[in-house]
Motif scaffolding. Structure first.
Motif, PDB file in Angstrom:
ATOM      1  N   VAL A 158       0.845  -1.196   0.000  1.00 21.76           N
ATOM      2  CA  VAL A 158       0.000   0.000   0.000  1.00 21.76           C
ATOM      3  C   VAL A 158       0.881   1.247   0.000  1.00 21.76           C
ATOM      4  CG1 VAL A 158      -1.854   1.237   1.165  1.00 21.76           C
ATOM      5  CG2 VAL A 158      -1.775  -1.261   1.274  1.00 21.76           C
ATOM      6  N   GLY A 159       0.701   2.092  -1.016  1.00 19.57           N
ATOM      7  CA  GLY A 159       1.492   3.315  -1.136  1.00 19.57           C
ATOM      8  C   GLY A 159       0.836   4.491  -0.444  1.00 19.57           C
ATOM      9  N   HIS A 160       1.689   5.385   0.086  1.00 21.19           N
ATOM     10  CA  HIS A 160       1.217   6.587   0.783  1.00 21.19           C
ATOM     11  C   HIS A 160       2.068   7.789   0.378  1.00 21.19           C
ATOM     12  CE1 HIS A 160      -1.318   4.298   3.678  1.00 21.19           C
ATOM     13  NE2 HIS A 160      -0.378   3.373   3.524  1.00 21.19           N
ATOM     14  N   ALA A 161       1.524   8.983   0.608  1.00 24.31           N
ATOM     15  CA  ALA A 161       2.255  10.228   0.346  1.00 24.31           C
ATOM     16  C   ALA A 161       2.032  11.175   1.518  1.00 24.31           C
ATOM     17  CB  ALA A 161       1.765  10.868  -0.955  1.00 24.31           C
ATOM     18  N   ASP A 162       2.884  12.198   1.600  1.00 23.68           N
ATOM     19  CA  ASP A 162       2.664  13.198   2.648  1.00 23.68           C
ATOM     20  C   ASP A 162       1.645  14.237   2.165  1.00 23.68           C
ATOM     21  OD1 ASP A 162       4.030  14.960   0.995  1.00 23.68           O
ATOM     22  OD2 ASP A 162       5.914  14.807   2.101  1.00 23.68           O
ATOM     23  N   GLN A 163       1.419  15.276   2.986  1.00 26.71           N
ATOM     24  CA  GLN A 163       0.355  16.222   2.678  1.00 26.71           C
ATOM     25  C   GLN A 163       0.784  17.372   1.790  1.00 26.71           C
ATOM     26  OE1 GLN A 163       0.867  14.800   5.726  1.00 26.71           O
ATOM     27  NE2 GLN A 163      -1.034  14.693   6.895  1.00 26.71           N
ATOM     28  N   LEU A 217      -2.151  10.918  -4.776  1.00 22.21           N
ATOM     29  CA  LEU A 217      -2.694   9.585  -5.011  1.00 22.21           C
ATOM     30  C   LEU A 217      -1.901   8.878  -6.113  1.00 22.21           C
ATOM     31  CD1 LEU A 217      -4.836   7.462  -4.376  1.00 22.21           C
ATOM     32  CD2 LEU A 217      -6.311   8.548  -6.073  1.00 22.21           C
ATOM     33  N   ALA A 218      -1.605   9.603  -7.200  1.00 18.71           N
ATOM     34  CA  ALA A 218      -0.823   9.010  -8.284  1.00 18.71           C
ATOM     35  C   ALA A 218       0.602   8.693  -7.836  1.00 18.71           C
ATOM     36  CB  ALA A 218      -0.794   9.966  -9.479  1.00 18.71           C
ATOM     37  N   LEU A 219       1.183   9.584  -7.030  1.00 20.31           N
ATOM     38  CA  LEU A 219       2.549   9.358  -6.540  1.00 20.31           C
ATOM     39  C   LEU A 219       2.596   8.136  -5.629  1.00 20.31           C
ATOM     40  CD1 LEU A 219       5.503  10.216  -6.140  1.00 20.31           C
ATOM     41  CD2 LEU A 219       4.725  11.794  -4.346  1.00 20.31           C
ATOM     42  N   SER A 220       1.608   8.003  -4.753  1.00 18.99           N
ATOM     43  CA  SER A 220       1.603   6.850  -3.851  1.00 18.99           C
ATOM     44  C   SER A 220       1.411   5.549  -4.631  1.00 18.99           C
ATOM     45  CB  SER A 220       0.507   7.008  -2.794  1.00 18.99           C
ATOM     46  OG  SER A 220      -0.791   6.929  -3.363  1.00 18.99           O
ATOM     47  N   ARG A 221       0.668   5.614  -5.737  1.00 15.68           N
ATOM     48  CA  ARG A 221       0.492   4.417  -6.568  1.00 15.68           C
ATOM     49  C   ARG A 221       1.810   4.037  -7.247  1.00 15.68           C
ATOM     50  NH1 ARG A 221      -3.380   0.312  -7.675  1.00 15.68           N
ATOM     51  NH2 ARG A 221      -2.353  -0.893  -9.286  1.00 15.68           N
ATOM     52  N   GLU A 235      -2.567  10.801   0.329  1.00 18.36           N
ATOM     53  CA  GLU A 235      -2.286  11.416   1.631  1.00 18.36           C
ATOM     54  C   GLU A 235      -3.400  11.135   2.637  1.00 18.36           C
ATOM     55  OE1 GLU A 235      -3.580  15.890   1.685  1.00 18.36           O
ATOM     56  OE2 GLU A 235      -2.448  15.579  -0.167  1.00 18.36           O
ATOM     57  N   ALA A 236      -4.275  10.183   2.318  1.00 23.62           N
ATOM     58  CA  ALA A 236      -5.480   9.957   3.132  1.00 23.62           C
ATOM     59  C   ALA A 236      -5.189   9.345   4.499  1.00 23.62           C
ATOM     60  CB  ALA A 236      -6.463   9.069   2.369  1.00 23.62           C
ATOM     61  N   ASN A 237      -4.153   8.513   4.611  1.00 20.80           N
ATOM     62  CA  ASN A 237      -3.880   7.823   5.883  1.00 20.80           C
ATOM     63  C   ASN A 237      -2.459   8.111   6.364  1.00 20.80           C
ATOM     64  OD1 ASN A 237      -6.407   6.596   5.970  1.00 20.80           O
ATOM     65  ND2 ASN A 237      -5.725   4.851   4.761  1.00 20.80           N
ATOM     66  N   PRO A 238      -2.187   9.318   6.824  1.00 16.03           N
ATOM     67  CA  PRO A 238      -0.816   9.632   7.268  1.00 16.03           C
ATOM     68  C   PRO A 238      -0.460   8.937   8.572  1.00 16.03           C
ATOM     69  CG  PRO A 238      -2.294  11.443   7.780  1.00 16.03           C
ATOM     70  CD  PRO A 238      -3.101  10.446   6.978  1.00 16.03           C
ATOM     71  N   ASN A 294       5.505  10.088   6.355  1.00 16.42           N
ATOM     72  CA  ASN A 294       4.299   9.809   5.591  1.00 16.42           C
ATOM     73  C   ASN A 294       4.587   9.400   4.147  1.00 16.42           C
ATOM     74  OD1 ASN A 294       2.626  10.368   7.778  1.00 16.42           O
ATOM     75  ND2 ASN A 294       2.550  12.543   7.311  1.00 16.42           N
ATOM     76  N   ARG A 295       5.812   9.586   3.695  1.00 13.82           N
ATOM     77  CA  ARG A 295       6.211   9.179   2.336  1.00 13.82           C
ATOM     78  C   ARG A 295       6.676   7.732   2.410  1.00 13.82           C
ATOM     79  NH1 ARG A 295       8.773  14.492   2.654  1.00 13.82           N
ATOM     80  NH2 ARG A 295      10.809  13.513   2.992  1.00 13.82           N
ATOM     81  N   ARG A 296       5.757   6.786   2.184  1.00 13.46           N
ATOM     82  CA  ARG A 296       6.106   5.407   2.523  1.00 13.46           C
ATOM     83  C   ARG A 296       5.271   4.411   1.722  1.00 13.46           C
ATOM     84  NH1 ARG A 296       1.903   7.116   5.474  1.00 13.46           N
ATOM     85  NH2 ARG A 296       0.492   5.609   6.460  1.00 13.46           N
ATOM     86  N   VAL A 297       5.716   3.162   1.752  1.00 11.96           N
ATOM     87  CA  VAL A 297       4.928   2.009   1.288  1.00 11.96           C
ATOM     88  C   VAL A 297       4.911   0.988   2.417  1.00 11.96           C
ATOM     89  CG1 VAL A 297       4.880   0.031  -0.269  1.00 11.96           C
ATOM     90  CG2 VAL A 297       5.315   2.315  -1.178  1.00 11.96           C
TER      91      VAL A 297
END
Length: 216
Positions: free
Chosen positions: A148-153, A161-165, A192-195, A208-211
């Motif tokens: 699951v990909g994530h991004a910061d705010q 969303l595209a970056l986390s994907r 950035e929905a689930n920091p 928050n920049r993580r997988v």
């Protein structure tokens, strides 16, 4: 313990991992201690990096402690067996029972890989982490991994969303390349929905920049 004591303990474990990863006896041994030494070095190094700004990152500190414990728990290489007499039939050893594998496998189910700002490229240390995940998957008999990909705010919702994907796809691609068959790698992205650390919109955050990788 206070920050000074924590830094000292993290550094001690980092040095233990570094020393073991350079020990040729550990490198050549037929067990998982070398991988745990590399994981100790990576995770304790991440925790030490956070501590430079006096931030106690619970995930990297916990991963450092777990990897260090597993590194010291890993068995030494078994002695070379004496060759059996000619034509002797030696049955293969039984596989480890689930009860013996359970504590190790339960502790290793969740792993996190971090990224630089606005980047989907893996850091050098992340490859060691993914090597460890692949080894654990084989040892523990996992049937699937959720990536699951994530991004910061910082940035817009759509961009993040595209970056986390992209981040999740990169990690999933590496893991799929390590499995010949039998282990599914499922990909999702949260933007950035689930920091891990809720911050004001527009705020960059290395945590928050993580997988996140979870095993079943």
């Amino acid at each position: 313990m206070d920050n000074s004591g924590l830094v000292g303990e993290l550094d001690r474990r980092y040095q233990d991992g570094l020393s073991a990863s350079l020990d040729q006896a550990v490198v050549a041994a037929n067990n998982s201690r070398y991988l745990w030494a590399l994981e100790t070095k990576v995770q304790c190094g991440i925790a030490l990096g956070f501590m430079k700004s006096s931030h106690r990152d619970p995930t990297s500190i916990g991963n450092c402690a777990r990897a260090h414990a597993m590194m010291n728990r890993a068995p030494a290489a078994p002695p070379r067996a004496i060759a059996p007499p000619p034509r002797a039939i030696v049955p293969p050893p039984p596989p480890p029972s689930p009860s013996r594998r359970a504590p190790f496998c339960e502790d290793a189910r969740d792993t996190t890989v971090f990224f630089d700002f606005d980047s989907s490229e893996l850091k050098p240390g992340s490859m060691v982490t993914l090597d460890t995940v692949a080894q654990q998957a084989r040892d523990c008999g996992w049937v699937s991994l959720a990536v699951v990909g994530h991004a910061d705010q910082a940035g817009s919702d759509a961009y993040n969303l595209a970056l986390s994907r992209r981040r999740a796809d990169v990690v999933a691609g590496v893991l799929r390349g390590k499995f010949a068959q039998g282990i599914a790698v499922n990909v999702d992205a949260k933007g950035e929905a689930n920091p891990r650390v809720p911050l004001a919109d527009g705020t960059p955050s290395p945590e928050n920049r993580r997988v996140e990788i979870s095993a079943q």
